[in-house]
Write a protein that holds these residues in place. Structure first.
Motif, PDB file in Angstrom:
ATOM      1  N   GLN A 206       0.889  -1.266   0.414  1.00 55.54           N
ATOM      2  CA  GLN A 206      -0.530  -0.499   0.360  1.00 55.54           C
ATOM      3  C   GLN A 206       1.287   1.187  -0.026  1.00 55.54           C
ATOM      4  OE1 GLN A 206      -2.681   0.377   3.270  1.00 55.54           O
ATOM      5  NE2 GLN A 206      -4.599   1.150   1.647  1.00 55.54           N
ATOM      6  N   ASP A 207       1.119   1.853  -1.072  1.00 52.79           N
ATOM      7  CA  ASP A 207       2.143   2.908  -1.298  1.00 52.79           C
ATOM      8  C   ASP A 207       1.501   3.839  -2.243  1.00 52.79           C
ATOM      9  OD1 ASP A 207       2.865   1.200  -3.587  1.00 52.79           O
ATOM     10  OD2 ASP A 207       4.590   1.191  -4.115  1.00 52.79           O
ATOM     11  N   GLU A 208       0.171   3.995  -2.586  1.00 50.41           N
ATOM     12  CA  GLU A 208       0.023   4.782  -3.764  1.00 50.41           C
ATOM     13  C   GLU A 208      -1.080   5.719  -3.102  1.00 50.41           C
ATOM     14  OE1 GLU A 208      -1.976   2.501  -6.389  1.00 50.41           O
ATOM     15  OE2 GLU A 208      -0.523   0.591  -6.609  1.00 50.41           O
ATOM     16  N   ARG A 209      -0.380   6.324  -2.533  1.00 54.44           N
ATOM     17  CA  ARG A 209      -0.387   7.209  -2.024  1.00 54.44           C
ATOM     18  C   ARG A 209       0.072   8.268  -0.895  1.00 54.44           C
ATOM     19  NH1 ARG A 209      -1.342   4.254   4.932  1.00 54.44           N
ATOM     20  NH2 ARG A 209       0.579   3.664   4.951  1.00 54.44           N
ATOM     21  N   GLN A 210       0.253   9.747  -0.392  1.00 55.40           N
ATOM     22  CA  GLN A 210       0.977  10.637  -0.215  1.00 55.40           C
ATOM     23  C   GLN A 210       0.879  10.915   1.244  1.00 55.40           C
ATOM     24  OE1 GLN A 210       3.468  12.997  -1.741  1.00 55.40           O
ATOM     25  NE2 GLN A 210       3.317  13.851   0.697  1.00 55.40           N
ATOM     26  N   LYS A 211       1.339  10.585   2.300  1.00 53.01           N
ATOM     27  CA  LYS A 211       1.511  11.408   3.506  1.00 53.01           C
ATOM     28  C   LYS A 211       1.295  12.685   3.308  1.00 53.01           C
ATOM     29  CE  LYS A 211       4.260   7.206   4.975  1.00 53.01           C
ATOM     30  NZ  LYS A 211       5.539   6.769   5.440  1.00 53.01           N
ATOM     31  N   ALA A 212       1.033  13.223   5.027  1.00 52.66           N
ATOM     32  CA  ALA A 212       0.342  14.985   4.840  1.00 52.66           C
ATOM     33  C   ALA A 212       2.086  15.184   4.665  1.00 52.66           C
ATOM     34  CB  ALA A 212       0.446  15.192   6.622  1.00 52.66           C
TER      35      ALA A 212
ATOM     36  N   ALA B 267      -0.628   8.314  -8.295  1.00 50.39           N
ATOM     37  CA  ALA B 267      -0.048   7.510  -8.294  1.00 50.39           C
ATOM     38  C   ALA B 267      -1.181   6.055  -8.506  1.00 50.39           C
ATOM     39  CB  ALA B 267       0.263   6.557  -6.781  1.00 50.39           C
ATOM     40  N   GLY B 268      -0.117   5.454  -8.578  1.00 52.62           N
ATOM     41  CA  GLY B 268      -1.384   3.979  -9.717  1.00 52.62           C
ATOM     42  C   GLY B 268      -1.630   4.479 -11.285  1.00 52.62           C
ATOM     43  N   ASN B 269      -2.250   4.852 -11.696  1.00 49.22           N
ATOM     44  CA  ASN B 269      -2.571   4.656 -13.266  1.00 49.22           C
ATOM     45  C   ASN B 269      -2.873   3.890 -13.937  1.00 49.22           C
ATOM     46  OD1 ASN B 269      -2.305   8.437 -12.617  1.00 49.22           O
ATOM     47  ND2 ASN B 269      -0.103   7.023 -12.373  1.00 49.22           N
ATOM     48  N   THR B 270      -1.966   3.550 -15.356  1.00 48.66           N
ATOM     49  CA  THR B 270      -2.360   2.712 -15.964  1.00 48.66           C
ATOM     50  C   THR B 270      -1.852   1.964 -15.519  1.00 48.66           C
ATOM     51  OG1 THR B 270      -3.055   4.438 -17.941  1.00 48.66           O
ATOM     52  CG2 THR B 270      -2.665   0.967 -18.238  1.00 48.66           C
ATOM     53  N   GLY B 271       0.050   1.895 -15.274  1.00 47.23           N
ATOM     54  CA  GLY B 271       0.070   0.648 -14.553  1.00 47.23           C
ATOM     55  C   GLY B 271       0.272  -0.379 -13.338  1.00 47.23           C
ATOM     56  N   ASP B 272      -1.137   0.557 -12.982  1.00 48.49           N
ATOM     57  CA  ASP B 272      -1.489  -0.025 -11.766  1.00 48.49           C
ATOM     58  C   ASP B 272      -2.718  -1.639 -12.047  1.00 48.49           C
ATOM     59  OD1 ASP B 272      -1.491  -0.084  -8.811  1.00 48.49           O
ATOM     60  OD2 ASP B 272      -3.927   0.740  -9.013  1.00 48.49           O
ATOM     61  N   ALA B 273      -3.271  -1.306 -13.144  1.00 49.38           N
ATOM     62  CA  ALA B 273      -3.732  -2.610 -13.681  1.00 49.38           C
ATOM     63  C   ALA B 273      -3.365  -4.093 -13.587  1.00 49.38           C
ATOM     64  CB  ALA B 273      -4.566  -2.668 -15.122  1.00 49.38           C
ATOM     65  N   PHE B 274      -1.923  -3.357 -13.893  1.00 52.17           N
ATOM     66  CA  PHE B 274      -0.760  -4.813 -14.716  1.00 52.17           C
ATOM     67  C   PHE B 274       0.213  -4.822 -13.080  1.00 52.17           C
ATOM     68  CE2 PHE B 274      -2.120  -2.876 -18.435  1.00 52.17           C
ATOM     69  CZ  PHE B 274      -2.311  -3.953 -18.676  1.00 52.17           C
ATOM     70  N   GLY B 275       0.323  -4.847 -11.708  1.00 53.80           N
ATOM     71  CA  GLY B 275       0.498  -4.820 -10.678  1.00 53.80           C
ATOM     72  C   GLY B 275       1.850  -3.848 -10.411  1.00 53.80           C
ATOM     73  N   ILE B 276       1.457  -2.677 -11.665  1.00 53.53           N
ATOM     74  CA  ILE B 276       2.922  -2.063 -11.822  1.00 53.53           C
ATOM     75  C   ILE B 276       2.750  -0.836 -11.999  1.00 53.53           C
ATOM     76  CG2 ILE B 276       4.510  -3.638 -12.709  1.00 53.53           C
ATOM     77  CD1 ILE B 276       3.891  -2.632 -15.443  1.00 53.53           C
ATOM     78  N   ALA B 277       2.334  -0.053 -10.313  1.00 52.83           N
ATOM     79  CA  ALA B 277       1.791   0.796 -10.417  1.00 52.83           C
ATOM     80  C   ALA B 277       3.113   2.018 -10.342  1.00 52.83           C
ATOM     81  CB  ALA B 277       1.126   1.964  -8.974  1.00 52.83           C
ATOM     82  N   THR B 278       2.448   3.199 -11.440  1.00 54.98           N
ATOM     83  CA  THR B 278       3.583   4.810 -11.720  1.00 54.98           C
ATOM     84  C   THR B 278       2.986   6.079 -10.506  1.00 54.98           C
ATOM     85  OG1 THR B 278       1.837   5.100 -13.775  1.00 54.98           O
ATOM     86  CG2 THR B 278       3.755   3.504 -14.333  1.00 54.98           C
TER      87      THR B 278
END
Length: 776
Positions: free
Chosen positions: A707-713, A748-759
């Motif tokens: 769970q790294d597709e997030r921006q901390k404060a 974060a995430g974007n199209t690559g996220d559907a293939f397990g390789i978030a950008t």
């Protein structure tokens, strides 16, 4: 509890400001009083019974606000994410409007002088030469129109005036930044005036292109506006505005953290896996006629604003507009140097609108307006997907090991891969046409000297058509094409005869608002409201069977009911202005976008959702040389049931804060002004699935379990300094944005996220520069 305390504080302050209070120091300046037209008539902001943030163009210039992303940092309950001018996300009270599909409807309406520019691919425009900007939160369909499900942003541009005036400004800074803008206003006759203004700005990309060439995330914008005013008498007035803008920034830095940046030919590692460090992204020669990574967007509009005073109490207003935009953006969605995927988005839209509104105000107990409007739109979104099936096969079968992968030299030499095409093209296009008719009315009754009651109603009827087409340039071996299975695509299946299919449908609905405002004093009010918003139903086209006719899935109309209470006041002889509101929303048929197992975006019904929050803003000017301002927004926006039960809304931090000061002094024969600001927001997620592993739709051997597709404060500090010599009309300035060079990401995430390789897309680093401006 914070919200209740804030309202209590403001109500208490209103009573404290009664005549019995100690007299204020009248030598101090007052907070700027801004007249707004959110309720279709001129009012002080303190008298408008809704959560409204309004800034003058002059104040935005002081802050250095040039675009919506910067504006959102100073408006509680409003945020803007800018991947590129072609792909912005407007977020109001936790609700995001950012889809590029031609069939989708916006939730947050963006207006220029009351004209909808809300299609996301054409809504992000330069903010220059403005009278003011008004941001109205909450369902505003009865006031603004069909698209204002959860709020509206109205940009009021400067009109031609019957005075001679001109101004110019130049700026320069790091990353090759330069800006030039100017304005000239001239009366031609006693009844005719023209105004011409424009801006050009460029900045080199701030994410290093490790393969050489133009760095990513640059700025390249040119915008011009012509305004004409014709006022032959006291009764009739006509303003005509023509806007033209082109944007050509470099590619967006969709960077993978799964594969290290490498030289695609040799496989040598040339970078690291940092979110904000350099990227190695590529396109393919000849793709989309050889367009480089980046955007080529053009938009223009023509608007006519006319008013005729029929009598002392009746005024007829007409708003006519035509608008066109086209933009093609080429991007590398997998985020690494091997040409596995190379995608583009080619969006185009035309729209025209006409509104007639009759305003009634005889100075008595009743003010009202009502009218009719027509809106026409014709748009399309074409998405070509170029796939190197050699690389894709190795990736899907786990042979493209992380973090370094392989070189193209090695891949092309591997036995057994010759059957896989290197340039397999799949393409889909969605189409949307709309004819919309509205009837609306709004009445305000001054029941007593202190109590005001208002109610509004809008009926909308839509006659719409959705279309879908998909074509392939040949078989996808990875997708399973064979003599028995036929020609199949990997991500897209061709439609019948490679042609578009269409389906027409109608939709209609009613929205309303009911408001009560009570004047605690002449300068302080409390209010309460209930209002509704509606996002029309959508027909989303797709195709899962090769060569079959397109199918259309209906997403029911999204509805929201909002309850809001607030207080506003001007105290200490208007040296202190306070505003605050609490709200609660309930949604049904919440429309959202998800990526399917093929990586394609589709619309879906995520069920119901709720949002509760508080927004507050304050301005204090104790002396003529000191002004302090602050905003705070709290939004507890969560899905209630369905697909994402309990999840945060995407791009919606629970807390956001902005503070600033405008400090001036006389020194060295001139006026020195220091303006520091600080904006902060709490943690946010970039997808409604909150990057939860069990909700990820991924294919291939790589699964996204972190769970790294997030921006901390994080917070951003900005500083601006200006000096104006006494008796001169020239001003010298210096600025630093993101003073402490905070490292953050904007998506974060974007199209690559559907293939397990978030950008991941890096946020802006420290920018600094100097400016000179002159006004006559």
């Amino acid at each position: 509890m914070v919200a209740v305390s804030g309202l209590a504080l403001m109500t208490g302050a209103a009573h404290a400001a009664e005549p019995a209070a100690a007299p204020a120091d009248t030598s101090a300046s007052q907070v700027e009083e801004l007249l707004v037209t959110a309720q279709k008539r001129e009012q002080k902001t303190v008298d408008v019974p809704l959560a409204l943030t309004a800034y003058s163009g002059a104040f935005l210039d002081k802050l250095g606000v040039q675009e919506f992303e910067e504006l959102g940092q100073f408006v509680p309950g409003f945020d803007v994410q800018n991947q590129s001018p072609n792909n912005p996300g407007f977020v109001m009270r936790g609700i995001t409007s950012d889809s590029g599909e031609a069939t989708n409807e916006p939730r947050v309406s963006v207006y220029q002088d009351g004209v909808s520019v809300s299609k996301s691919r054409g809504s992000y425009t330069e903010l220059f030469d403005l009278e003011r900007v008004e941001v109205a939160k909450g369902p505003q369909s009865t006031l603004y129109g069909r698209g204002a499900l959860i709020g509206a942003v109205n940009v009021i541009q400067a009109k031609a005036k019957h005075t001679q005036d001109w101004s110019a400004k130049v700026e320069g800074g790091n990353y090759g930044y330069w800006l030039a803008e100017g304005m000239i206003n001239m009366p031609i006759t006693d009844s005719l005036a023209i105004r011409l203004s424009g801006r050009a700005k460029q900045r080199d990309g701030y994410v290093k292109n490790l393969l050489g060439g133009e760095d990513f995330n640059s700025t390249d914008t040119k915008a011009v506006r012509l305004a004409i005013n014709y006022a032959p008498g006291d009764r009739f007035k006509l303003d005509v505005l023509y806007n033209y803008e082109i944007d050509k920034p470099s590619g967006t830095s969709f960077k993978s953290l799964s594969y290290a940046p490498t030289n695609p030919t040799t496989g040598a590692v040339i970078g690291d896996l940092g979110r904000n460090s350099g990227a190695a992204l590529t396109t393919v020669d000849g793709f989309e006629n050889g367009q480089k990574l980046g955007l080529n967007r053009r938009l223009w509009s023509l608007t006519s604003l006319a008013s005729y005073k029929i009598s002392d109490s009746l005024t007829l207003n007409s708003t006519s507009a035509y608008r066109y935009f086209s933009g093609e953006e080429v991007f590398d969605p997998d985020g690494f140097s091997l040409p596995m995927f190379t995608f583009a988005e080619d969006a185009e839209g035309k729209s025209a609108s006409q509104e007639f509104r009759l305003n009634y105000d005889n100075g008595g107990k009743i003010t009202a307006f009502g009218g009719l409007s027509y809106f026409w739109e014709d748009g399309s979104q074409r998405v070509p997907l170029l796939i190197n099936e050699k690389v894709t096969y190795l990736f899907l079968t786990g042979q493209l090991a992380r973090p370094n992968g392989l070189s193209m030299t090695t891949i092309n030499a591997l036995p057994g891969l010759s059957v896989f095409p290197s340039n397999h093209l799949e393409e889909y296009t969605n189409y949307g046409k709309t004819n919309s008719y509205d009837a609306f009315a709004d009445v305000t009754v001054h029941a007593t000297d202190k109590l005001e009651l208002a109610a509004g109603l809008r009926y909308t009827y839509d006659d719409k058509q959705s279309g879908y087409k998909a074509v392939l340039n040949g078989p996808s071996i990875v997708g399973g094409s064979s003599a028995t299975a036929g020609v199949r695509g990997l991500l897209v299946q061709s439609t019948l005869n490679n042609a578009a299919q269409y389906k027409s449908f109608t939709d209609s609905g009613v929205t309303y608002r009911a408001v009560a405002r009570y004047a605690v004093t002449d300068n302080a009010n409390v209010y309460a409201s209930v209002s509704t918003g509606r996002r029309p139903k959508v027909l989303s086209g797709s195709n899962s069977k090769p060569g079959a006719a397109a199918t259309f899935r209906e997403i029911p109309a999204e509805k929201v009911t909002s309850y809001e209470a607030g207080a506003k006041g001007e105290f200490l002889e208007r040296r202190l202005v306070l505003e605050g509101s609490v709200y609660h929303y309930e949604y049904t048929n919440f429309q959202t976008s998800v990526r399917d197992a093929n990586g394609l975006v589709t619309s879906t019904n995520a069920g119901s959702a709720k949002s509760t929050g508080f927004e507050g803003q304050a301005t204090y000017q104790p002396t003529a040389d000191v002004s302090l301002f602050a905003t705070y927004g709290y939004s507890h926006a969560r899905f209630a049931v369905g697909l994402f039960d309990g999840n945060h809304f995407r791009l919606s931090p629970d807390h956001s804060v902005s503070v600033g000061a405008n400090l001036s002094t006389t020194i060295a024969g001139g006026r020195l002004t220091f303006l520091p600001t600080y904006t902060w927001q709490s943690e946010q997620f970039f997808d409604n699935n909150n990057d939860i592993a069990s909700l990820q739709s991924t294919t291939g051997t790589i699964k996204d379990t972190v769970q790294d597709e997030r921006q901390k404060a994080f917070g951003l500090a900005n500083l601006r300094l200006t000096y104006q010599p006494e008796g001169r009309n020239v001003t010298f300035g210096a600025f630093v944005n993101n003073v402490f060079d905070e490292k953050y990401i904007k998506d974060a995430g974007n199209t690559g996220d559907a293939f397990g390789i978030a950008t991941f897309i890096a946020g802006e680093p420290r920018f600094y520069g100097l400016s000179v401006s002159i006004r006559h």
